[in-house]
Design a protein around this motif. Structure first.
Motif, mmCIF file in Angstrom:
data_model
loop_
_atom_site.group_PDB
_atom_site.id
_atom_site.type_symbol
_atom_site.label_atom_id
_atom_site.label_comp_id
_atom_site.label_asym_id
_atom_site.label_seq_id
_atom_site.Cartn_x
_atom_site.Cartn_y
_atom_site.Cartn_z
ATOM 1 N N SER A 159 0.838 -1.204 0.000
ATOM 2 C CA SER A 159 0.000 0.000 0.000
ATOM 3 C C SER A 159 0.870 1.249 0.000
ATOM 4 O O SER A 159 0.597 2.212 -0.729
ATOM 5 C CB SER A 159 -0.924 0.006 1.223
ATOM 6 O OG SER A 159 -1.817 -1.084 1.201
ATOM 7 N N VAL A 160 1.919 1.237 0.815
ATOM 8 C CA VAL A 160 2.840 2.378 0.854
ATOM 9 C C VAL A 160 3.517 2.559 -0.498
ATOM 10 O O VAL A 160 3.700 3.692 -0.974
ATOM 11 C CB VAL A 160 3.892 2.177 1.965
ATOM 12 C CG1 VAL A 160 4.945 3.286 1.922
ATOM 13 C CG2 VAL A 160 3.226 2.147 3.331
ATOM 14 N N VAL A 161 3.873 1.456 -1.131
ATOM 15 C CA VAL A 161 4.473 1.520 -2.468
ATOM 16 C C VAL A 161 3.510 2.174 -3.457
ATOM 17 O O VAL A 161 3.906 3.051 -4.248
ATOM 18 C CB VAL A 161 4.848 0.101 -2.953
ATOM 19 C CG1 VAL A 161 5.230 0.125 -4.432
ATOM 20 C CG2 VAL A 161 5.993 -0.461 -2.114
ATOM 21 N N SER A 162 2.234 1.786 -3.400
ATOM 22 C CA SER A 162 1.250 2.350 -4.332
ATOM 23 C C SER A 162 1.030 3.836 -4.068
ATOM 24 O O SER A 162 0.934 4.630 -5.019
ATOM 25 C CB SER A 162 -0.073 1.596 -4.238
ATOM 26 O OG SER A 162 -0.687 1.779 -2.972
ATOM 27 N N ILE A 163 0.973 4.247 -2.807
ATOM 28 C CA ILE A 163 0.766 5.665 -2.488
ATOM 29 C C ILE A 163 1.959 6.488 -2.952
ATOM 30 O O ILE A 163 1.801 7.571 -3.534
ATOM 31 C CB ILE A 163 0.535 5.855 -0.971
ATOM 32 C CG1 ILE A 163 -0.718 5.106 -0.528
ATOM 33 C CG2 ILE A 163 0.384 7.341 -0.632
ATOM 34 C CD1 ILE A 163 -0.892 5.017 0.976
ATOM 35 N N GLY A 164 3.174 5.981 -2.720
ATOM 36 C CA GLY A 164 4.358 6.683 -3.190
ATOM 37 C C GLY A 164 4.390 6.794 -4.708
ATOM 38 O O GLY A 164 4.748 7.851 -5.261
ATOM 39 N N GLY A 165 4.011 5.721 -5.392
ATOM 40 C CA GLY A 165 3.968 5.765 -6.855
ATOM 41 C C GLY A 165 2.974 6.782 -7.366
ATOM 42 O O GLY A 165 3.229 7.497 -8.346
ATOM 43 N N ILE A 166 1.830 6.871 -6.701
ATOM 44 C CA ILE A 166 0.794 7.840 -7.099
ATOM 45 C C ILE A 166 1.291 9.263 -6.890
ATOM 46 O O ILE A 166 1.072 10.144 -7.735
ATOM 47 C CB ILE A 166 -0.504 7.580 -6.304
ATOM 48 C CG1 ILE A 166 -1.140 6.267 -6.773
ATOM 49 C CG2 ILE A 166 -1.495 8.734 -6.462
ATOM 50 C CD1 ILE A 166 -2.231 5.750 -5.868
ATOM 51 N N LEU A 167 1.994 9.527 -5.773
ATOM 52 C CA LEU A 167 2.539 10.867 -5.527
ATOM 53 C C LEU A 167 3.617 11.221 -6.550
ATOM 54 O O LEU A 167 3.732 12.382 -6.973
ATOM 55 C CB LEU A 167 3.134 10.935 -4.119
ATOM 56 C CG LEU A 167 2.155 10.941 -2.943
ATOM 57 C CD1 LEU A 167 2.914 10.939 -1.620
ATOM 58 C CD2 LEU A 167 1.224 12.147 -3.018
ATOM 59 N N PHE A 168 4.383 10.215 -6.952
ATOM 60 C CA PHE A 168 5.488 10.478 -7.889
ATOM 61 C C PHE A 168 4.984 10.759 -9.302
ATOM 62 O O PHE A 168 5.417 11.707 -9.957
ATOM 63 C CB PHE A 168 6.448 9.286 -7.897
ATOM 64 C CG PHE A 168 7.643 9.481 -8.787
ATOM 65 C CD1 PHE A 168 8.711 10.250 -8.369
ATOM 66 C CD2 PHE A 168 7.704 8.890 -10.049
ATOM 67 C CE1 PHE A 168 9.819 10.440 -9.179
ATOM 68 C CE2 PHE A 168 8.797 9.066 -10.872
ATOM 69 C CZ PHE A 168 9.862 9.847 -10.431
ATOM 70 N N PHE A 169 4.037 9.921 -9.773
ATOM 71 C CA PHE A 169 3.556 10.069 -11.153
ATOM 72 C C PHE A 169 2.391 11.052 -11.281
ATOM 73 O O PHE A 169 2.002 11.424 -12.388
ATOM 74 C CB PHE A 169 3.133 8.703 -11.706
ATOM 75 C CG PHE A 169 4.293 7.788 -11.965
ATOM 76 C CD1 PHE A 169 5.084 7.959 -13.089
ATOM 77 C CD2 PHE A 169 4.604 6.765 -11.085
ATOM 78 C CE1 PHE A 169 6.164 7.120 -13.335
ATOM 79 C CE2 PHE A 169 5.676 5.921 -11.319
ATOM 80 C CZ PHE A 169 6.462 6.090 -12.450
#
Length: 587
Positions: free
Chosen positions: A413-423
């Motif tokens: 979940s943390v990986v997905s949230i970080g990816g969303i913030l990055f892209f």
């Protein structure tokens, strides 16, 4: 029905999708089931009650059935290729879950725990037989009524696979609904979670359902932040249910507190009262079961020592178990990070995925800290909440036993949230999403096919179990062993205790042997069988430690002595695989 009552009592009209309703159904079902289990076995006799209740409800509200189909038809607005991909994923999942993967803990105590729930009401002091029974996950209790042993003659474990499949369907559905990059990132994170958990999905695990549900909660908040304001029932009750399945997920309750805070702020007291009552109805019977099984309010938290029942597990054992949980978690963490090719449990590709998840999680937190310092006002409140809850969950994990399987859903979940913030808000091609779904489903089929091909090359012709049996039930570990000519009951014999009772014991793992059963000795079995006695003339009366043993029990007399297989030493060394009739059980 409980959600309808909630709407009437609270004056709110909260809309929920199909997976929300399934999860809420589990939350409400556990309430009467927990109370039932205090006096009666939890099996198909209980299942008949909600089944008949559902039939009566739909007969009374038969007009809603037609409306339901109309709404369902309106909601299905997919292209032919999307429908094909949905069906392919469902078929791939059915094929995947037709194969039961070998899991050490399942054969060690999960199957036994579920069978105890099926055949007996809660048993006083059951944790003395094996202290792992003291964990008392509500997942085991729910699994007992869905084992369908009364039909097939042996148990199958369908609850876990159901949750995994429907969450996958939801993720795919969301990917089809929009071309936003965040849905693609959530899908990729789900694939990561699926891949790193693949060896535990097809069996039983106290980790899979909590991890996948937590992943769903975070994904749901990211895509639909209104859940925190408009879906109070599930936002408050579901975290409470999760902690009764896996205690280490207690910090997810911060979401419940956040929602309650806003309800109090808005002076909406009726939903607060209703949801708090439901939460208490879930927790209180679970705590009562804990006390009856182990003598502790929550086992193995020996600090919560309020009772002096004769069946209470010695505090030294609880301390030993608490240390063991941390050490075993630390062992697998260190193996994955430093010696990924040397694990006796996980193959190299799993450890590579594990390390990738650790790295991406760390990068996600670094990105959040950077954005917090530079663009704090641009970060939505629900992102703050998600990171705070995730961080606390990870702290609990690190201090409690840092094995990835305990917290994979949180990290992904943390990986997905970080990816969303990055892209951010970039778009994706619909064809790309279809391609990824196709690759994922074909990979599931290929992986499962390789399992069956491997079995076919190992079986003895005269003892072969027809593979067509998977049309009736999954190919269980017992089926696989039988096909290889291995009898799991070999070496098991009756071990007499007091009052004319006995325990089935043997050198191998007990699987779902006839109750009561236990492995005769084990490096993590802290109460020897010769120190256990029955509390009465019936198994239902429970077990306790012998008085003489209890007074002389010494924490240092039961050390864990495991052979070292490599040239380096861990707090718990590399574990020697156990063998039984030629079959290797790798921890």
């Amino acid at each position: 029905m409980m959600s309808l009552l909630y709407d009437k009592v609270s004056g709110r009209k909260e809309a929920y999708n199909y997976i929300d309703k399934v999860l809420l159904g589990l939350c409400f079902l556990i309430i009467p089931l927990s109370l039932w289990s205090l006096w009666l076995p939890s099996n198909h006799y209980f299942l008949v009650i909600p089944f008949i209740g559902s039939i009566i409800y739909w007969i009374i509200n038969r007009a809603k059935i037609q409306q339901l189909f109309i709404e369902l038809k309106k909601g299905i607005d997919y292209s032919r290729s999307q429908i094909v991909l949905f069906l392919l994923y469902i078929l791939a999942s059915l094929f995947f879950f037709s194969w039961q993967q070998e899991v050490y803990d399942s054969a060690f105590y999960h199957f036994q725990n579920i069978r105890w729930n099926e055949e007996y009401a809660v048993v006083p002091g059951l944790a003395n037989l094996d202290d792992r029974f003291g964990f008392n996950s509500n997942y085991f209790l729910l699994s007992a009524i869905f084992s369908f042993r009364f039909i097939l003659g042996e148990a199958i474990y369908t609850l876990q696979s159901l949750i995994v499949v429907i969450i996958g369907l939801w993720v795919i559905n969301e990917l089809f609904r929009s071309s936003e990059i965040k849905r693609m990132i959530i899908f990729i994170s789900y694939v990561l979670l699926f891949g790193v958990s693949i060896y535990f999905l097809g069996n039983t695990s106290t980790d899979i359902i909590p991890n996948f549900i937590v992943f769903y909660i975070f994904a749901r908040i990211i895509l639909y932040p209104d859940l925190l304001r408009k879906n109070c029932l599930i936002g408050i009750v579901l975290p409470v249910f999760l902690l009764t399945c896996k205690l280490s997920f207690t910090p997810i309750g911060i979401i419940s507190i956040f929602i309650l805070y806003h309800l109090i702020k808005g002076r909406e007291y009726k939903p607060i009262i209703y949801t708090c009552i439901i939460g208490l109805l879930i927790i209180i019977p679970w705590l009562i079961r804990n006390v009856i099984i182990s003598g502790y309010l929550i086992y193995p938290l020996y600090q919560l020592d309020f009772f002096s029942f004769d069946w209470k597990v010695p505090i030294e054992v609880a301390m030993k178990e608490r240390d063991y949980i941390f050490e075993i978690g630390y062992y697998f963490f260190r193996i994955a990070v430093r010696y990924p090719h040397m694990s006796v449990r996980d193959p190299l590709f799993i450890n590579i995925l594990t390390d990738a998840i650790y790295l991406l999680t760390f990068s996600s937190f670094i990105l959040f800290i950077y954005l917090f310092m530079k663009k704090r006002k641009e970060i939505p409140q629900y992102i703050f909440l998600s990171y705070i809850v995730s961080f606390i969950l990870i702290i609990v994990w690190v201090t409690g036993g840092p094995d990835l399987r305990f917290v994979a859903g949180v990290l992904c979940s943390v990986v997905s949230i970080g990816g969303i913030l990055f892209f951010k808000d970039r778009g994706i091609l619909l064809s790309l999403s279809k391609s990824l779904i196709l690759i994922f489903t074909l990979s599931i089929i290929a992986w499962t096919g390789s399992r069956y091909c491997s079995l076919i090359t190992q079986i003895n012709g005269n003892n072969q179990v027809p593979l067509s049996n998977i049309l009736i039930k999954p190919c269980t570990v017992k089926d696989q062993l039988k096909a290889k000519g291995i009898d799991i009951t070999q070496g098991y014999k009756k071990y007499p205790i007091n009052n004319g009772l006995y325990i089935w014991t043997g050198p191998g793992l007990p699987f779902d042997m006839t109750l009561p059963a236990s492995i005769d000795s084990h490096y993590a079995k802290f109460i020897p069988l010769d120190q256990i006695e029955a509390r009465g003339k019936d198994i239902q009366d429970g077990f306790k430690m012998k008085e003489k043993s209890l007074t002389n029990y010494d924490l240092n007399t039961k050390s864990i002595n495991v052979p070292v297989l490599a040239g380096y030493t861990f707090p718990y060394p590399k574990f020697q695989p156990f063998t039984n009739a030629g079959f290797i059980y790798s921890f």
